[in-house]
Design an enzyme around this catalytic site. Structure first.
Site, PDB file in Angstrom:
ATOM      1  N   ASN A 119      -2.944  12.656  -3.015  1.00  0.00           N
ATOM      2  CA  ASN A 119      -3.936  13.021  -4.023  1.00  0.00           C
ATOM      3  C   ASN A 119      -4.553  14.378  -3.729  1.00  0.00           C
ATOM      4  O   ASN A 119      -4.724  15.211  -4.618  1.00  0.00           O
ATOM      5  CB  ASN A 119      -5.053  11.962  -4.020  1.00  0.00           C
ATOM      6  CG  ASN A 119      -5.015  11.118  -5.277  1.00  0.00           C
ATOM      7  OD1 ASN A 119      -4.392  11.504  -6.259  1.00  0.00           O
ATOM      8  ND2 ASN A 119      -5.673   9.982  -5.235  1.00  0.00           N
TER       9      ASN A 119
ATOM     10  N   ASP B 255       0.849  -1.193   0.000  1.00  0.00           N
ATOM     11  CA  ASP B 255       0.000   0.000   0.000  1.00  0.00           C
ATOM     12  C   ASP B 255       0.886   1.246   0.000  1.00  0.00           C
ATOM     13  O   ASP B 255       1.895   1.303   0.708  1.00  0.00           O
ATOM     14  CB  ASP B 255      -0.902  -0.025   1.239  1.00  0.00           C
ATOM     15  CG  ASP B 255      -2.016   0.985   1.136  1.00  0.00           C
ATOM     16  OD1 ASP B 255      -2.992   0.715   0.420  1.00  0.00           O
ATOM     17  OD2 ASP B 255      -1.890   2.069   1.758  1.00  0.00           O
ATOM     18  N   ILE B 256       0.501   2.231  -0.824  1.00  0.00           N
ATOM     19  CA  ILE B 256       1.271   3.479  -0.846  1.00  0.00           C
ATOM     20  C   ILE B 256       0.891   4.286   0.400  1.00  0.00           C
ATOM     21  O   ILE B 256      -0.295   4.501   0.678  1.00  0.00           O
ATOM     22  CB  ILE B 256       0.970   4.295  -2.115  1.00  0.00           C
ATOM     23  CG1 ILE B 256       1.294   3.446  -3.357  1.00  0.00           C
ATOM     24  CG2 ILE B 256       1.763   5.599  -2.123  1.00  0.00           C
ATOM     25  CD1 ILE B 256       0.983   4.147  -4.673  1.00  0.00           C
TER      26      ILE B 256
ATOM     27  N   ASP C 124      -2.109   9.793 -10.329  1.00  0.00           N
ATOM     28  CA  ASP C 124      -1.977   8.764 -11.356  1.00  0.00           C
ATOM     29  C   ASP C 124      -0.507   8.540 -11.724  1.00  0.00           C
ATOM     30  O   ASP C 124      -0.061   7.403 -11.891  1.00  0.00           O
ATOM     31  CB  ASP C 124      -2.766   9.153 -12.612  1.00  0.00           C
ATOM     32  CG  ASP C 124      -4.273   8.965 -12.413  1.00  0.00           C
ATOM     33  OD1 ASP C 124      -4.645   8.387 -11.353  1.00  0.00           O
ATOM     34  OD2 ASP C 124      -5.052   9.371 -13.281  1.00  0.00           O
TER      35      ASP C 124
ATOM     36  N   GLU D 186      -4.806   2.258  -4.335  1.00  0.00           N
ATOM     37  CA  GLU D 186      -3.359   2.410  -4.271  1.00  0.00           C
ATOM     38  C   GLU D 186      -2.696   1.152  -3.708  1.00  0.00           C
ATOM     39  O   GLU D 186      -1.624   1.196  -3.155  1.00  0.00           O
ATOM     40  CB  GLU D 186      -2.998   3.647  -3.425  1.00  0.00           C
ATOM     41  CG  GLU D 186      -3.252   3.529  -1.931  1.00  0.00           C
ATOM     42  CD  GLU D 186      -4.695   3.867  -1.496  1.00  0.00           C
ATOM     43  OE1 GLU D 186      -5.621   3.766  -2.342  1.00  0.00           O
ATOM     44  OE2 GLU D 186      -4.890   4.200  -0.319  1.00  0.00           O
TER      45      GLU D 186
END
Lengths: 312, 123, 204
Positions: free
Chosen positions: A186, A178-179, A195, A222
């Site tokens: 965002n 996971d980011i 993106d 993500e």
């Protein structure tokens, strides 16, 4: 069979004697090979069509003449062999017709009959359908943004590898990635930047995989998943830690927009009654642990013994 | 010098009998042992190291190539000929790299003569 | 009914192993990847028992290639795979991923050629070793289900020489069966050929 009848057939018909000399050459062949009947008659097939030498067609002819075996050469498994052309213009660029060839020994006589059917039209349609179906398949299984496998691809991969590990009684590991703080990223920099970030992370992850069958997919949002067949917990942690440092090196250096990832490692020997979902939840559990312990780190959950640990 | 010992490895009894019969004619002084699979072959080598081996490639269980490789690791001096109908390049290459001879099935006087030429050639 | 003794069974198994071995070589050349073929067991069964022998769970829908042979004995030779396995074979060979509905003429012809190569190789080894000659017909491909194997009615056979075939292509392992459908007289003639061969080789 009368020769006049043969000349009306929409197939090529060649009759060879035991010495492989041409005894019959119908009008279809005159038209598509560009060779007159008078030239072909009594010539060796391999002189008229030199491409026959050492080919599978030659072996099939030998089998018909010496062993009395019939054979078939399909257009799917054989490249167009004989220099036969649908149209005169095709000859200039050597665009040969697609050929279905039957080779049959003669009953009660020495010799064999070769029948050639032009399947160019249907073969071309097949090729088109095939290309379309490959593209469709590609699209069905690929994440359009990042170019790696999508969720559907992941579901198939994990289930297939799970069954394989169950059958072979081997270990299977899964990384859930996971980011960190992606929502904030965002919100601050906008969706287009988000993106770009997803694409860069996907690329860094894909570059860090081993060639040995590791498979990566975008799990959703993500989140990414990597299936590691025949890899134990220690091996999976090594891969996970390498991916984490690789992303850190590539994307955390931008002081204004640092990007890091957390990784959950799940590992198990699939047993009777267990499903791929157990492994996915195990890896998820480890991922939560990694987040809880401060992010940008790897945590590990072994479903065989229930051991849960965060790597230092 | 003691008389050569030939180990015949093949899961088909017919093939073993054919080789045994031809060797008995062509090299009557040779001693022969048989094995029906790779494990039996390794056990036979433990009992007495053969001079030569005739090895079928396609056997249930351990493949002939694996059995041959295991014999070669411990006893590099043993001359091994692989017998198979399956003359694929990859198989041939694998055998050649291991310094192993190759003859094609079915077992005939010719295939056994070819094997003899390999076994008796100077290493 | 006649039964195969141990030596006959072993000899036939070996003969067909050589046949499929040759076929594997030929197929590998065509598809440019390694193919392994082996025939582990030979059984002789009455034709009405074939269905129950084949009726494993995966054998619901079949894909078969059949060819007739005539000579010292006549036989209908059939190579039969569960439909799913047949798909694995053609998709590996043609490099496609297809469902049964998508199978066209094109794949069926390819399957025919695969069967033709395997069946011809087996028959030519029989012919070589028995010093006899056969006339081989062209291969036919068909789909069928367990309720009608499709070939029983065409042929006046009573016995089936049944061989399990396993085929390995690009790691995928595919299992099918090779069937030789024989009438009573043909079965006797096969036994005669086999006995002559065993005697000639000094095995009897």
């Amino acid at each position: 069979m009368s020769e006049a009848l043969l000349d009306h057939l929409e197939v090529g018909v060649v009759l060879l004697d035991a010495q492989q000399r041409i005894q019959l050459w119908n009008t279809w062949l005159v038209r598509h090979a560009g060779i007159e009947e008078s030239t072909a008659r009594n010539a060796l097939l391999s002189d008229v069509f030199p491409e026959v030498r050492d080919s599978r067609l030659q072996r099939a002819i030998d089998a018909a003449l010496t062993q009395r075996m019939a054979s078939l050469l399909s257009p799917g498994l054989n490249a167009p062999l004989l220099r036969l052309y649908q149209r005169p213009v095709d000859r200039r660029v050597d665009l040969r017709m697609r050929q279905l060839i039957h080779i049959v020994p003669l009953k009660g006589a020495e010799g064999c009959l070769i029948q050639i059917t032009d399947v160019t039209a249907s073969a071309r349609r097949e090729d088109q359908l095939r290309t379309q179906s490959t593209e469709l398949r590609d699209r069905t299984y690929r994440d359009t943004l990042t170019g790696i496998g999508n969720r559907r691809k992941f579901d198939e991969t994990i289930n297939m590898e799970f069954r394989r590990a169950l059958r072979g009684n081997t270990v299977l590991s899964l990384l859930m990635i996971d980011i960190d703080h992606f929502k904030a990223y965002n919100d601050s920099f906008g969706h287009p930047a988000g993106d770009v970030c997803l694409k860069m992370v996907a690329k860094a992850l894909a570059d860090g995989l081993r060639d040995s069958g590791d498979q990566i997919a975008r799990y959703g949002g993500e989140e990414f998943a990597v299936v590691l067949p025949a890899t134990d917990g220690a091996g999976a942690c090594l891969v996970a830690e390498r991916l984490r440092t690789q992303v850190e090196a590539a994307l955390a250096t931008d002081r204004h927009r640092p990007v890091t990832i957390s990784v959950g490692v799940g590992t198990m020997h699939p047993g009777a009654g267990s499903t791929a979902d157990s492994l996915i939840s195990g890896a998820d559990m480890a991922l939560y642990q990694a987040k809880a312990d401060g992010r940008n780190r790897v945590a590990y959950f072994n479903l065989d013994d229930g051991n849960l640990a965060t790597l230092a | 010098m003691t008389t050569p010992l030939l180990l015949i490895v093949d899961d088909s009894r017919t093939s073993r009998m054919l080789i045994r019969g031809l060797i008995a004619q062509l090299r009557p002084d040779w001693r022969l042992v048989e094995a029906g699979n790779g494990d039996e072959a390794l056990a036979a080598v433990e009992a007495e190291v053969p001079t030569h081996v005739s090895m079928d490639v396609n056997m249930p269980g351990m493949s002939g190539l694996e059995a041959a490789a295991r014999i070669r690791i411990k006893h590099p001096e043993v001359r091994i000929v692989m017998c198979t109908a399956n003359i694929q390049e990859s198989t041939r290459n694998a055998a050649a790299q291991a310094g192993i001879g190759f003859v094609s099935k079915p077992i005939t006087e010719r295939s056994v003569t070819e094997s003899l030429a390999f076994w008796e050639a100077a290493p | 009914m006649r039964e195969l003794d141990e030596l006959q069974q072993d000899a036939l198994g070996e003969i067909f192993n050589i046949g499929v071995g040759r076929a594997a070589g030929a197929l590998s050349q065509i598809v440019h990847s390694e193919i392994e073929l082996s025939v582990p067991q030979v059984e002789l069964v009455p034709i009405n028992q074939v269905r129950s022998t084949l009726s494993g769970g995966e054998f619901l829908h079949f894909s078969s290639v059949s060819q007739s042979f005539s000579g010292p004995f006549d036989a209908e030779a059939v190579l039969i795979f569960p439909e799913a396995n047949a798909l694995v074979i053609v998709s590996h060979m043609l490099g496609t991923h297809l469902s049964p509905e998508e199978l066209s003429e094109y794949e069926q012809e390819a399957m025919c050629e695969v069967g033709n190569i395997i069946l011809n190789a087996c028959i030519s080894v029989l012919a070589d070793l028995f010093h006899v000659e056969f006339n081989g017909g062209l291969p036919k491909h068909r789909f069928s289900d367990r309720d009608g194997l499709g070939f029983e009615s065409d042929y006046d056979a009573e016995f089936v020489l049944l061989l399990k075939v396993s085929m390995k292509i690009n790691q995928a392992n595919v299992v099918g069966h090779l069937l030789f459908l024989l009438g009573v007289q043909s079965l006797e003639a096969l036994f005669d050929c086999l006995e002559k061969y065993l005697i000639e080789q000094g095995l009897r």
